[in-house]
Design an enzyme around this catalytic site. Sequence first.
Site, PDB file in Angstrom:
ATOM      1  CB  CYS A   1      -9.692  -1.918   3.765  1.00  0.00           C
ATOM      2  SG  CYS A   1     -10.448  -3.514   3.455  1.00  0.00           S
TER       3      CYS A   1
ATOM      4  NE  ARG B   1      -3.992  -2.058   0.154  1.00  0.00           N
ATOM      5  CZ  ARG B   1      -3.922  -3.241  -0.449  1.00  0.00           C
ATOM      6  NH1 ARG B   1      -2.881  -3.544  -1.209  1.00  0.00           N
ATOM      7  NH2 ARG B   1      -4.898  -4.120  -0.333  1.00  0.00           N
TER       8      ARG B   1
HETATM    9  N1  EPU Z   1     -13.026 -11.198   8.594  1.00  0.00           N
HETATM   10  C1  EPU Z   1     -13.812 -11.360   9.696  1.00  0.00           C
HETATM   11  N2  EPU Z   1     -14.785 -10.439   9.949  1.00  0.00           N
HETATM   12  C2  EPU Z   1     -14.981  -9.346   9.160  1.00  0.00           C
HETATM   13  C3  EPU Z   1     -14.147  -9.184   8.046  1.00  0.00           C
HETATM   14  C4  EPU Z   1     -13.169 -10.119   7.772  1.00  0.00           C
HETATM   15  O1  EPU Z   1     -13.672 -12.322  10.451  1.00  0.00           O
HETATM   16  O2  EPU Z   1     -15.878  -8.556   9.470  1.00  0.00           O
HETATM   17  C5  EPU Z   1     -11.988 -12.200   8.306  1.00  0.00           C
HETATM   18  C6  EPU Z   1     -12.266 -12.920   6.989  1.00  0.00           C
HETATM   19  O3  EPU Z   1     -13.119 -14.014   7.167  1.00  0.00           O
HETATM   20  C7  EPU Z   1     -10.861 -13.344   6.577  1.00  0.00           C
HETATM   21  C8  EPU Z   1      -9.993 -12.211   7.128  1.00  0.00           C
HETATM   22  O4  EPU Z   1     -10.753 -11.547   8.122  1.00  0.00           O
HETATM   23  O5  EPU Z   1     -10.489 -14.519   7.232  1.00  0.00           O
HETATM   24  C9  EPU Z   1      -9.568 -11.210   6.057  1.00  0.00           C
HETATM   25  O6  EPU Z   1     -10.726 -10.659   5.479  1.00  0.00           O
HETATM   26  P1  EPU Z   1     -10.897 -10.500   3.894  1.00  0.00           P
HETATM   27  O7  EPU Z   1     -10.685 -11.809   3.240  1.00  0.00           O
HETATM   28  O8  EPU Z   1     -12.177  -9.781   3.665  1.00  0.00           O
HETATM   29  O9  EPU Z   1      -9.679  -9.627   3.452  1.00  0.00           O
HETATM   30  P2  EPU Z   1      -9.082  -8.312   4.069  1.00  0.00           P
HETATM   31  O10 EPU Z   1      -7.684  -8.605   4.460  1.00  0.00           O
HETATM   32  O11 EPU Z   1      -9.975  -7.717   5.108  1.00  0.00           O
HETATM   33  C10 EPU Z   1      -8.066  -7.430   1.827  1.00  0.00           C
HETATM   34  C11 EPU Z   1      -7.865  -6.028   1.317  1.00  0.00           C
HETATM   35  C12 EPU Z   1      -9.133  -5.543   0.620  1.00  0.00           C
HETATM   36  C13 EPU Z   1      -9.505  -6.512  -0.505  1.00  0.00           C
HETATM   37  C14 EPU Z   1      -9.709  -7.893   0.142  1.00  0.00           C
HETATM   38  C15 EPU Z   1     -10.086  -8.985  -0.822  1.00  0.00           C
HETATM   39  C16 EPU Z   1      -6.423  -4.863   2.937  1.00  0.00           C
HETATM   40  C17 EPU Z   1      -6.400  -3.956   4.118  1.00  0.00           C
HETATM   41  N3  EPU Z   1      -7.635  -5.154   2.456  1.00  0.00           N
HETATM   42  O12 EPU Z   1      -9.099  -7.346   2.814  1.00  0.00           O
HETATM   43  O13 EPU Z   1      -8.858  -4.290   0.064  1.00  0.00           O
HETATM   44  O14 EPU Z   1     -10.691  -6.083  -1.148  1.00  0.00           O
HETATM   45  O15 EPU Z   1      -8.475  -8.295   0.776  1.00  0.00           O
HETATM   46  O16 EPU Z   1      -9.138  -9.104  -1.832  1.00  0.00           O
HETATM   47  O17 EPU Z   1      -5.370  -5.292   2.484  1.00  0.00           O
HETATM   48  C18 EPU Z   1      -9.015  -1.956   0.233  1.00  0.00           C
HETATM   49  O18 EPU Z   1      -7.810  -1.951  -0.021  1.00  0.00           O
HETATM   50  O19 EPU Z   1      -9.667  -0.891   0.390  1.00  0.00           O
HETATM   51  C19 EPU Z   1      -9.660  -3.226   0.397  1.00  0.00           C
HETATM   52  C20 EPU Z   1     -10.907  -3.320   0.801  1.00  0.00           C
END
Ligand code: EPU
Length: 300
Positions: free
Chosen positions: A223, A174
């Site tokens: 995010c 990022r």
């Molecule tokens: N999770 C929870 N509860 C929640 C949300 C997530 O338990 O309310 C758990 C999910 O089940 C999973 C883990 O947390 O095990 C990670 O969640 P997720 O797979 O949704 O991915 P993330 O790390 O939260 C990242 C990027 C997103 C991108 C998604 C999917 C970052 C900070 N975020 O999210 O990017 O859309 O992967 O590819 O790196 C953004 O950059 O604005 C963004 C949303």
Amino acid sequence: MSSWRQNLEAVDGVLCKWNVDLTNLSTFRMSSHGSLLEISSEAALAKSLQILNQYQVPYRVLGWGANQVLAHEEKDVLIKLNFPFDQQTLNVVREDYELPASVGLNVLSAHALKFGLKGWEVLTGIPASLGGALFMNAGTSHGEIRQIVKSVRVMEKTGHIRNEQITADHFSYRKNHFVRGGEVIVGAVLFHHGIDALIPDKIRHYLELRRQSQPLATKNCGCVFKNASPTRQAGRLIDVTGLKELIVGALRVSPKHANFMENLGGADAENFQQLVKVINRQMELHWGVGFELEVKALYP
Ligand code: EPU
């Protein structure tokens, strides 16, 4: 009227909007007010940067405003790029794509979906302009935009263009490491890793996953926090701490994905600042460490 404003108004290709409502300029729809320059050519941008820097007027560029929290009263003059782009460039598969910073990733994603461009699946569903995505090395679970960038054109404060040939050192999670204060990304050359018939399905599947797990129909800024590490994801830890649906003012932690905040209508940067503080206090208490912001927020 101050002379820097008059000088900007005289530049061909610059539309000046002084003291206007900026609320609709960000996907988060934070209540905001300030000044905006809509710039339609590189020559116009060069002149604008010279004037802004000469008069030491603070400014910053806004892409789709998908990852920024606008202040209630913006002190920076905001710049929105609207460079011409011939859509016919995307009628065929090319080896390299020379693109303006203002082109939307959705347009590039549609091209990847149609032709199966390997590597371009990293762009799927990111609501951003190319320039904004490059500035923050935007990404998804498929990877980061850095993986498909050959070079980036950066406009310096003098209006001079610098070409950056991209190496492993140019980006990290990022972050970019080559745009200095006051400089603007004006374009980039992207490449792909060949054609793969599986890519369209991969893109469709990923879009469906996002629809299921993220509050895409709400007013949000993507995010809010960076993940601290692959095992310390902000969304998961905020969720298990029980903070979903927590409300400050008109802003709440999304019930769908805890690393999103939803503007319920009329929220402003102050609500955002407070909610971030409350969440990080709880994170420190439960997990020993708070999260860094992924979204760009300049508080009033
Ligand atoms: N999770 C929870 N509860 C929640 C949300 C997530 O338990 O309310 C758990 C999910 O089940 C999973 C883990 O947390 O095990 C990670 O969640 P997720 O797979 O949704 O991915 P993330 O790390 O939260 C990242 C990027 C997103 C991108 C998604 C999917 C970052 C900070 N975020 O999210 O990017 O859309 O992967 O590819 O790196 C953004 O950059 O604005 C963004 C949303």
